[in-house]
Design a protein around this motif. Structure first.
Motif, PDB file in Angstrom:
ATOM      1  N   LEU A 136       0.850  -1.195   0.000  1.00 24.51           N
ATOM      2  CA  LEU A 136       0.000   0.000   0.000  1.00 24.51           C
ATOM      3  C   LEU A 136       0.885   1.244   0.000  1.00 24.51           C
ATOM      4  O   LEU A 136       1.868   1.310   0.739  1.00 24.51           O
ATOM      5  CB  LEU A 136      -0.891  -0.018   1.252  1.00 24.51           C
ATOM      6  CG  LEU A 136      -2.163   0.812   1.216  1.00 24.51           C
ATOM      7  CD1 LEU A 136      -3.120   0.314   0.141  1.00 24.51           C
ATOM      8  CD2 LEU A 136      -2.861   0.764   2.578  1.00 24.51           C
ATOM      9  N   CYS A 137       0.500   2.212  -0.847  1.00 26.04           N
ATOM     10  CA  CYS A 137       1.229   3.481  -0.856  1.00 26.04           C
ATOM     11  C   CYS A 137       0.269   4.587  -0.425  1.00 26.04           C
ATOM     12  O   CYS A 137      -0.839   4.699  -0.955  1.00 26.04           O
ATOM     13  CB  CYS A 137       1.764   3.768  -2.254  1.00 26.04           C
ATOM     14  SG  CYS A 137       2.507   5.410  -2.362  1.00 26.04           S
ATOM     15  N   THR A 138       0.685   5.394   0.532  1.00 23.75           N
ATOM     16  CA  THR A 138      -0.101   6.550   0.960  1.00 23.75           C
ATOM     17  C   THR A 138       0.645   7.818   0.552  1.00 23.75           C
ATOM     18  O   THR A 138       1.840   7.963   0.857  1.00 23.75           O
ATOM     19  CB  THR A 138      -0.293   6.554   2.490  1.00 23.75           C
ATOM     20  OG1 THR A 138      -0.814   5.288   2.885  1.00 23.75           O
ATOM     21  CG2 THR A 138      -1.265   7.635   2.927  1.00 23.75           C
ATOM     22  N   VAL A 139      -0.066   8.715  -0.142  1.00 28.83           N
ATOM     23  CA  VAL A 139       0.531   9.977  -0.601  1.00 28.83           C
ATOM     24  C   VAL A 139      -0.080  11.121   0.202  1.00 28.83           C
ATOM     25  O   VAL A 139      -1.305  11.225   0.294  1.00 28.83           O
ATOM     26  CB  VAL A 139       0.213  10.239  -2.091  1.00 28.83           C
ATOM     27  CG1 VAL A 139       1.057  11.399  -2.605  1.00 28.83           C
ATOM     28  CG2 VAL A 139       0.445   9.008  -2.917  1.00 28.83           C
ATOM     29  N   SER A 140       0.759  11.962   0.754  1.00 22.70           N
ATOM     30  CA  SER A 140       0.282  13.088   1.564  1.00 22.70           C
ATOM     31  C   SER A 140       1.067  14.345   1.241  1.00 22.70           C
ATOM     32  O   SER A 140       2.156  14.282   0.667  1.00 22.70           O
ATOM     33  CB  SER A 140       0.470  12.792   3.059  1.00 22.70           C
ATOM     34  OG  SER A 140      -0.059  11.537   3.406  1.00 22.70           O
ATOM     35  N   LEU A 141       0.511  15.484   1.662  1.00 18.36           N
ATOM     36  CA  LEU A 141       1.267  16.731   1.643  1.00 18.36           C
ATOM     37  C   LEU A 141       1.615  17.063   3.084  1.00 18.36           C
ATOM     38  O   LEU A 141       0.798  16.908   3.983  1.00 18.36           O
ATOM     39  CB  LEU A 141       0.425  17.876   1.060  1.00 18.36           C
ATOM     40  CG  LEU A 141      -0.046  17.757  -0.390  1.00 18.36           C
ATOM     41  CD1 LEU A 141      -0.741  19.048  -0.810  1.00 18.36           C
ATOM     42  CD2 LEU A 141       1.113  17.456  -1.331  1.00 18.36           C
ATOM     43  N   ASP A 142       2.838  17.536   3.294  1.00 12.53           N
ATOM     44  CA  ASP A 142       3.272  17.915   4.639  1.00 12.53           C
ATOM     45  C   ASP A 142       2.873  19.373   4.880  1.00 12.53           C
ATOM     46  O   ASP A 142       3.433  20.281   4.277  1.00 12.53           O
ATOM     47  CB  ASP A 142       4.786  17.735   4.726  1.00 12.53           C
ATOM     48  CG  ASP A 142       5.335  18.075   6.102  1.00 12.53           C
ATOM     49  OD1 ASP A 142       4.617  18.724   6.883  1.00 12.53           O
ATOM     50  OD2 ASP A 142       6.475  17.698   6.385  1.00 12.53           O
ATOM     51  N   SER A 143       1.909  19.572   5.782  1.00 13.48           N
ATOM     52  CA  SER A 143       1.382  20.925   6.001  1.00 13.48           C
ATOM     53  C   SER A 143       2.237  21.755   6.950  1.00 13.48           C
ATOM     54  O   SER A 143       1.998  22.943   7.129  1.00 13.48           O
ATOM     55  CB  SER A 143      -0.045  20.841   6.556  1.00 13.48           C
ATOM     56  OG  SER A 143      -0.019  20.403   7.912  1.00 13.48           O
ATOM     57  N   SER A 144       3.236  21.115   7.584  1.00 17.02           N
ATOM     58  CA  SER A 144       3.964  21.809   8.649  1.00 17.02           C
ATOM     59  C   SER A 144       5.231  22.517   8.191  1.00 17.02           C
ATOM     60  O   SER A 144       5.610  23.536   8.750  1.00 17.02           O
ATOM     61  CB  SER A 144       4.311  20.823   9.761  1.00 17.02           C
ATOM     62  OG  SER A 144       3.136  20.197  10.237  1.00 17.02           O
ATOM     63  N   GLY A 145       5.905  21.967   7.174  1.00 16.98           N
ATOM     64  CA  GLY A 145       7.203  22.527   6.806  1.00 16.98           C
ATOM     65  C   GLY A 145       8.248  21.949   7.747  1.00 16.98           C
ATOM     66  O   GLY A 145       8.271  20.742   7.955  1.00 16.98           O
ATOM     67  N   ASN A 146       9.077  22.784   8.333  1.00 18.09           N
ATOM     68  CA  ASN A 146      10.036  22.283   9.329  1.00 18.09           C
ATOM     69  C   ASN A 146       9.286  21.601  10.458  1.00 18.09           C
ATOM     70  O   ASN A 146       8.182  22.000  10.797  1.00 18.09           O
ATOM     71  CB  ASN A 146      10.852  23.438   9.920  1.00 18.09           C
ATOM     72  CG  ASN A 146      11.989  23.832   9.003  1.00 18.09           C
ATOM     73  OD1 ASN A 146      12.473  23.017   8.239  1.00 18.09           O
ATOM     74  ND2 ASN A 146      12.392  25.092   9.067  1.00 18.09           N
ATOM     75  N   SER A 147       9.916  20.599  11.085  1.00 19.79           N
ATOM     76  CA  SER A 147       9.262  19.879  12.177  1.00 19.79           C
ATOM     77  C   SER A 147       8.709  20.843  13.233  1.00 19.79           C
ATOM     78  O   SER A 147       9.374  21.802  13.625  1.00 19.79           O
ATOM     79  CB  SER A 147      10.262  18.930  12.834  1.00 19.79           C
ATOM     80  OG  SER A 147       9.655  18.313  13.942  1.00 19.79           O
TER      81      SER A 147
END
Length: 374
Positions: free
Chosen positions: A147-158
């Protein structure tokens, strides 16, 4: 409703789920090293601004069966990327997890990038540039079995990098872990808080941000979602103004930090100024042997050295015994929490813990030990 996933340090999943629910998240499900939840755009912005425990908030775009590189390329191309990424925006791909065929994260990330820019070339005749440091759009792919899950990281730097802490001692505690330990302890801002081994001040500072109801995200330069197409700047502005309006003016009870090392106390004071709490928190240079309880009751918190970081020959067992003696003799009526990454050393404290919580400090398994001192 968007589907999101907050990544957290191992062992903090249930705590993070609790925090997300308090912030208004729906359908919260703790998972491995994180928690899935649902909500609207307002919630996405609010969680980035307010959550004290997570590293990043991922927005899920798609999930598809994926055995090999071909499946991956095809699956990525089924998405219409123009909604999330126009050719004038830079991108970066971060891949995690693996399966039998896709067992190299660098290759996985490359394959995903190719699938996206090929689609852009076909549709627009131009493509996004790759920018690894501060991309406009950070894409996250996770391979778990088939399974592949694709997301966008909304935070930027941790998110744990609050932005208030340029000055860091020898073995800093991550801000997010400090916040988690404080939440785990059940400390309430009406109780005095004291860290006699405070280093550059992370525990007292996180305690004061919580007590003054200051959103940790206020110190950040930017969030990842601010460069997304469709970013609602007036919504973020409104959430920031609400956050600033809800801050408390005074601490309900004192928050103190002290350390034997004068240089790290200077760092702690600088960090307190950076997050606007220097008028509230009290930092002072005091050797552990000289420490006395500043009130009849309260919560004492500390993260003593585990052995790796003060040099091999330092007599750490003696240091832990001293800590135990100070607690026993001078802190009657208090509750103490000690984070330890070394079982033998923690036995040198010579007190019986009433509770223990397993946590990880980075990859190091630790215990947060609770002592009732009477």
């Amino acid at each position: 409703m968007g589907q999101y996933f907050a990544t957290v340090a191992r062992g903090l999943e249930a705590l993070a789920a609790q925090e997300l629910e308090q912030l208004g998240a729906h359908s919260v499900e703790p998972g491995f090293c994180g928690a899935a939840f649902e909500g609207d755009l307002t919630l996405l912005y609010r969680v980035n601004l307010w959550a004290r425990l997570p590293f990043r908030i991922l927005m899920k775009l798609h999930e598809f069966p994926c055995h090999d590189a071909k499946d991956l390329y095809r699956g990525i191309q089924t998405l219409d990327w123009s909604k999330y990424l126009t050719p004038d925006l830079t991108l970066a791909v971060n891949a995690t997890g693996k399966n039998e065929q896709l067992n190299h994260t660098h290759f996985t990330a490359l394959q995903v990038k190719n699938a996206i820019v090929d689609q852009q070339q076909e549709n627009f005749g131009e493509r996004s540039d790759v920018e690894t440091q501060e991309p406009d759009v950070q894409i996250n792919v996770h391979i778990d079995r088939d399974l592949c899950t694709v997301s966008l990281d909304s935070s930027g730097n941790s998110l744990h990098r609050r932005g208030y802490r340029p000055a860091v001692g020898a073995a800093p505690l991550k801000e997010s872990l400090a916040a988690a330990l404080i939440q785990l302890s059940g400390w309430q801002p009406e109780q005095m808080f004291y860290d006699p081994l405070c280093g550059s001040g992370t525990l007292p500072l996180e305690a004061s941000l919580k007590a003054l109801n200051i959103a940790p995200g206020l110190f950040r330069e930017r969030f990842g979602f601010e460069t997304w197409p469709g970013f609602d700047s007036s919504l973020l502005e409104q959430l920031i103004q609400e956050a600033e309006a809800n801050q408390r003016d005074t601490l309900p009870a004192p928050i103190w930090g002290s350390d034997g090392d004068e240089a790290v106390i200077d760092q702690a004071i600088t960090n307190a100024e950076k997050c606007g709490v220097s008028d509230h928190v009290w930092f002072s240079q005091i050797d552990l042997a000289e420490v006395v309880a500043p009130a009849n009751s309260g919560v004492l918190f500390c993260n003593p050295p585990y052995g790796e970081r003060l040099g091999r020959d330092s007599n750490l067992a003696g240091f832990y015994k001293l800590l135990g003696d100070v607690l026993k003799q001078r802190f009657k009526g208090w509750t103490a929490f000690v984070l330890s990454g070394n079982k033998e050393l923690s036995q040198s404290i010579g007190l019986k813990s009433s509770q223990r919580f397993a946590v990880y400090n980075g990859s190091l398994p630790c215990q947060l030990m609770k002592y009732e001192l009477y």
